[in-house]
Scaffold this motif. Structure first.
Motif, PDB file in Angstrom:
ATOM      1  N   ASP A  78       0.845  -1.195   0.000  1.00 55.50           N
ATOM      2  CA  ASP A  78       0.000   0.000   0.000  1.00 55.50           C
ATOM      3  C   ASP A  78       0.878   1.242   0.000  1.00 55.50           C
ATOM      4  O   ASP A  78       1.833   1.340   0.786  1.00 55.50           O
ATOM      5  CB  ASP A  78      -0.911   0.007   1.223  1.00 55.50           C
ATOM      6  CG  ASP A  78      -2.094  -0.911   1.047  1.00 55.50           C
ATOM      7  OD1 ASP A  78      -3.144  -0.408   0.632  1.00 55.50           O
ATOM      8  OD2 ASP A  78      -1.964  -2.123   1.308  1.00 55.50           O
ATOM      9  N   TYR A 113      -9.276  -3.930  -2.773  1.00 49.00           N
ATOM     10  CA  TYR A 113      -9.293  -5.051  -1.844  1.00 49.00           C
ATOM     11  C   TYR A 113     -10.132  -6.184  -2.441  1.00 49.00           C
ATOM     12  O   TYR A 113     -11.152  -5.947  -3.105  1.00 49.00           O
ATOM     13  CB  TYR A 113      -9.914  -4.653  -0.510  1.00 49.00           C
ATOM     14  CG  TYR A 113      -9.056  -3.779   0.363  1.00 49.00           C
ATOM     15  CD1 TYR A 113      -7.808  -4.203   0.810  1.00 49.00           C
ATOM     16  CD2 TYR A 113      -9.506  -2.528   0.780  1.00 49.00           C
ATOM     17  CE1 TYR A 113      -7.029  -3.407   1.632  1.00 49.00           C
ATOM     18  CE2 TYR A 113      -8.731  -1.718   1.603  1.00 49.00           C
ATOM     19  CZ  TYR A 113      -7.502  -2.168   2.021  1.00 49.00           C
ATOM     20  OH  TYR A 113      -6.728  -1.378   2.837  1.00 49.00           O
ATOM     21  N   SER A 160     -13.650  -4.591  -3.653  1.00 49.62           N
ATOM     22  CA  SER A 160     -14.051  -3.237  -3.304  1.00 49.62           C
ATOM     23  C   SER A 160     -13.852  -2.315  -4.496  1.00 49.62           C
ATOM     24  O   SER A 160     -13.218  -2.660  -5.488  1.00 49.62           O
ATOM     25  CB  SER A 160     -13.217  -2.725  -2.124  1.00 49.62           C
ATOM     26  OG  SER A 160     -11.889  -2.429  -2.554  1.00 49.62           O
ATOM     27  N   LYS A 191      -9.350   1.439  -3.652  1.00 51.68           N
ATOM     28  CA  LYS A 191      -9.205   1.766  -2.241  1.00 51.68           C
ATOM     29  C   LYS A 191      -8.664   3.177  -2.047  1.00 51.68           C
ATOM     30  O   LYS A 191      -7.986   3.731  -2.926  1.00 51.68           O
ATOM     31  CB  LYS A 191      -8.297   0.752  -1.539  1.00 51.68           C
ATOM     32  CG  LYS A 191      -6.866   0.738  -2.018  1.00 51.68           C
ATOM     33  CD  LYS A 191      -6.036  -0.265  -1.234  1.00 51.68           C
ATOM     34  CE  LYS A 191      -5.901   0.111   0.222  1.00 51.68           C
ATOM     35  NZ  LYS A 191      -5.175   1.367   0.424  1.00 51.68           N
ATOM     36  N   PRO A 241      -5.247   6.137   4.956  1.00 47.12           N
ATOM     37  CA  PRO A 241      -6.168   5.423   5.839  1.00 47.12           C
ATOM     38  C   PRO A 241      -7.537   6.084   5.849  1.00 47.12           C
ATOM     39  O   PRO A 241      -7.655   7.309   5.893  1.00 47.12           O
ATOM     40  CB  PRO A 241      -5.479   5.519   7.199  1.00 47.12           C
ATOM     41  CG  PRO A 241      -4.027   5.556   6.868  1.00 47.12           C
ATOM     42  CD  PRO A 241      -3.951   6.396   5.609  1.00 47.12           C
ATOM     43  N   MET A 242      -8.583   5.252   5.765  1.00 46.77           N
ATOM     44  CA  MET A 242      -9.953   5.740   5.662  1.00 46.77           C
ATOM     45  C   MET A 242     -10.745   5.256   6.865  1.00 46.77           C
ATOM     46  O   MET A 242     -10.985   4.059   7.021  1.00 46.77           O
ATOM     47  CB  MET A 242     -10.589   5.242   4.366  1.00 46.77           C
ATOM     48  CG  MET A 242     -12.067   5.590   4.211  1.00 46.77           C
ATOM     49  SD  MET A 242     -12.386   7.374   4.139  1.00 46.77           S
ATOM     50  CE  MET A 242     -11.714   7.753   2.514  1.00 46.77           C
ATOM     51  N   ASP A 250     -13.242  -4.182  10.053  1.00 43.89           N
ATOM     52  CA  ASP A 250     -12.200  -3.191   9.744  1.00 43.89           C
ATOM     53  C   ASP A 250     -10.910  -3.855   9.296  1.00 43.89           C
ATOM     54  O   ASP A 250     -10.506  -4.907   9.811  1.00 43.89           O
ATOM     55  CB  ASP A 250     -11.888  -2.340  10.981  1.00 43.89           C
ATOM     56  CG  ASP A 250     -13.038  -1.443  11.385  1.00 43.89           C
ATOM     57  OD1 ASP A 250     -13.788  -0.991  10.507  1.00 43.89           O
ATOM     58  OD2 ASP A 250     -13.171  -1.192  12.603  1.00 43.89           O
ATOM     59  N   THR A 289      -8.396   0.805   6.931  1.00 44.15           N
ATOM     60  CA  THR A 289      -9.565   1.034   6.080  1.00 44.15           C
ATOM     61  C   THR A 289     -10.787   0.546   6.836  1.00 44.15           C
ATOM     62  O   THR A 289     -10.866  -0.624   7.223  1.00 44.15           O
ATOM     63  CB  THR A 289      -9.457   0.279   4.738  1.00 44.15           C
ATOM     64  OG1 THR A 289      -8.234   0.631   4.085  1.00 44.15           O
ATOM     65  CG2 THR A 289     -10.623   0.641   3.827  1.00 44.15           C
ATOM     66  N   TRP A 346     -16.055   1.349   4.152  1.00 48.89           N
ATOM     67  CA  TRP A 346     -15.494   1.563   2.824  1.00 48.89           C
ATOM     68  C   TRP A 346     -15.556   0.282   1.986  1.00 48.89           C
ATOM     69  O   TRP A 346     -15.670   0.331   0.758  1.00 48.89           O
ATOM     70  CB  TRP A 346     -14.053   2.056   2.918  1.00 48.89           C
ATOM     71  CG  TRP A 346     -13.472   2.329   1.562  1.00 48.89           C
ATOM     72  CD1 TRP A 346     -12.722   1.485   0.792  1.00 48.89           C
ATOM     73  CD2 TRP A 346     -13.621   3.513   0.780  1.00 48.89           C
ATOM     74  NE1 TRP A 346     -12.392   2.064  -0.403  1.00 48.89           N
ATOM     75  CE2 TRP A 346     -12.933   3.320  -0.443  1.00 48.89           C
ATOM     76  CE3 TRP A 346     -14.272   4.733   0.990  1.00 48.89           C
ATOM     77  CZ2 TRP A 346     -12.886   4.292  -1.431  1.00 48.89           C
ATOM     78  CZ3 TRP A 346     -14.214   5.698   0.003  1.00 48.89           C
ATOM     79  CH2 TRP A 346     -13.528   5.472  -1.190  1.00 48.89           C
TER      80      TRP A 346
END
Length: 456
Positions: free
Chosen positions: A120, A133, A167, A170, A174-175, A361, A387, A391
């Motif tokens: 990442d 993801y 997903s 991404k 960080p979300m 999470d 994340t 999300w």
């Protein structure tokens, strides 16, 4: 048991330009499913909850079964790594808990990586691609409205637990909550309608059976890795084994969890590694201790690591990340994970955003610095939310979308019948030109391999 919300519906398929599922995958399955004990499709070895499997024809894209097949006649997955070794298949020396019947597969491998999952970064790659993801959930998941998990999950087709989902691209940083994303069908358990995604040889559907006896009605894909190669059979394999504490939604079924980690001298929050070998199998080693990940503050084996995404920097041993993206300098390892439902750390404020951790999470090691945009981490010794579950399109208590007043079981964390979606397995894919499917796993030429169909 939940009733279907309506007629069978098709989950949202991948939009144009999204990564394809046509690269080889390996996975494990939950020991409670009906495929446990079935002979695998390559070697006629009974499948166990600690084995690492691959679809029945791993040298090409996984595909649907022949039209009109009944689930009882589908071809099960094939053995990639047998844990412990069986026949000519290499594996790791994983013991089952004392008193449990190893012939029936008692023992569970919760998480899987080969240490080279995509790193990442806080920016797209050179082709301006952002990764996605790929993940799985269990049979109790419902997903956010409008997602493929909602269509395939407990309030829909009741087939989500054998599937994987992708997903949207991404976030680069960080979300945290409350931003809600979506997800799409990536692979399907049996490849049959209504999903429309490629099948991997598992049995569906799998309706939630709350506190009922085993086995489950269908399979639960419990760990996954994409872009697996044959070389992964003879190099480091990273994994986690299950804890012994009860799953609150299945506590009346015995045993609720299997304590495989403790039976091997570890705890369920540890990340382990080993190199597969023949009899007696490759030895398990501790790679990253649960405490280094911010787990088990309430005592040993009180948290269970349930998904794993690992980029290993090539330096022997585990080099802990102190803040997201410090792994880009090559001095630390990127280790992302989730925790299983019932883990003590759930509800604790995370160390990045200061919000309660939930079982959907994607977490990282405790953050003690600032993010690349200058935002200071909340701090503390708990894992950080890398994340948020929202999300991924998963239902959470904090968003008000969790399953509530459905299962008739009080969640001790909240004092009422409310349950968030559990993130079971995790990997990541980046759009690539063309396809890697031609590379395959190279298993098609093994002389010992032959296909077998399940008997009716």
């Amino acid at each position: 048991m939940l009733a279907l919300a309506g007629g069978a519906a098709q989950a949202s398929l991948l939009p144009a330009g999204y990564p394809s599922p046509e690269q080889p995958m390996t996975f494990s399955i939950d020991v409670q499913g009906p495929t446990i004990g079935e002979d695998d499709s390559f070697y006629d070895i009974p499948i166990r909850g600690t084995d690492i499997l691959t679809p029945e024809n791993p040298s090409v894209a996984p595909g649907p079964h022949p039209p009109g097949y009944p689930p009882a006649l589908s071809a099960p997955p094939g053995m990639f790594i047998a844990n412990p070794p069986a026949g000519s298949v290499p594996g790791l020396n994983i013991d089952n808990a004392p008193g449990l019947d190893s012939a029936n597969g008692w023992g569970e491998l919760d998480a899987l990586s080969y240490g080279r999952d995509p790193m990442d970064t806080p920016f797209p790659d050179q082709q301006k691609h952002r990764p996605h993801y790929v993940f799985s959930v269990d049979e109790f998941a419902i997903g956010q409205p409008g997602t493929a998990v909602r269509t395939e999950g407990a309030l829909g087709n009741q087939q989500a637990s054998a599937d994987t989902f992708m997903s949207q691209p991404k976030p680069l940083l960080p979300m945290g909550p409350p931003t809600v994303g979506t997800n799409y069908a990536f692979t399907d358990g049996d490849g049959e309608p209504p999903s429309g995604a490629p099948g991997v040889g598992l049995i569906e559907p799998n309706a939630p059976t709350v506190r009922q006896q085993l086995p489950d009605l269908g399979d639960n894909l419990d760990a996954v890795d994409f872009d697996t190669t044959l070389a992964d059979r003879s190099s480091w394999v990273y994994l986690s084994l299950d804890s012994a504490f009860a799953d609150p939604l299945e506590a009346a079924a015995a045993p609720p969890n299997y304590g495989t980690a403790a039976a091997n001298g570890f705890v369920g929050g540890d990340v382990l590694r080993g190199i597969p070998a023949g009899d007696p199998g490759g030895a398990l080693q501790l790679y990253a201790a649960a405490t280094a990940l911010g787990l088990d503050p309430d005592g040993a084996d009180t948290d269970d690591l349930d998904a794993l995404k690992l980029w290993e920097n090539g330096v022997d041993g585990y080099q802990k990340s102190e803040v997201p993206f410090d792994w880009m300098n090559g001095l630390t390892d990127m280790l992302l994970f989730s925790v299983r439902r019932g883990s003590a750390i759930i509800g604790t404020n995370d160390s990045i955003f200061g919000v309660p951790i939930e079982e959907g999470d994607v977490l990282t090691t405790p953050c003690s610095g600032s993010l690349p945009d200058g935002t200071a981490c909340f701090g503390g010794g708990a894992p950080g939310i890398f994340t948020a579950a929202e999300w991924l399109g998963l239902a959470t208590v904090r968003s008000g979308t969790a399953t509530e007043n459905v299962y008739g079981v009080t969640n001790p964390k909240y004092g009422r019948d409310v349950w968030a979606d559990d993130l079971d397995a995790l990997d990541q894919k980046v759009p690539l030109p063309g396809t890697l499917a031609l590379l395959g796993l190279g298993l098609g030429g093994f002389a010992a391999i032959r296909r077998r169909r399940r008997s009716a």
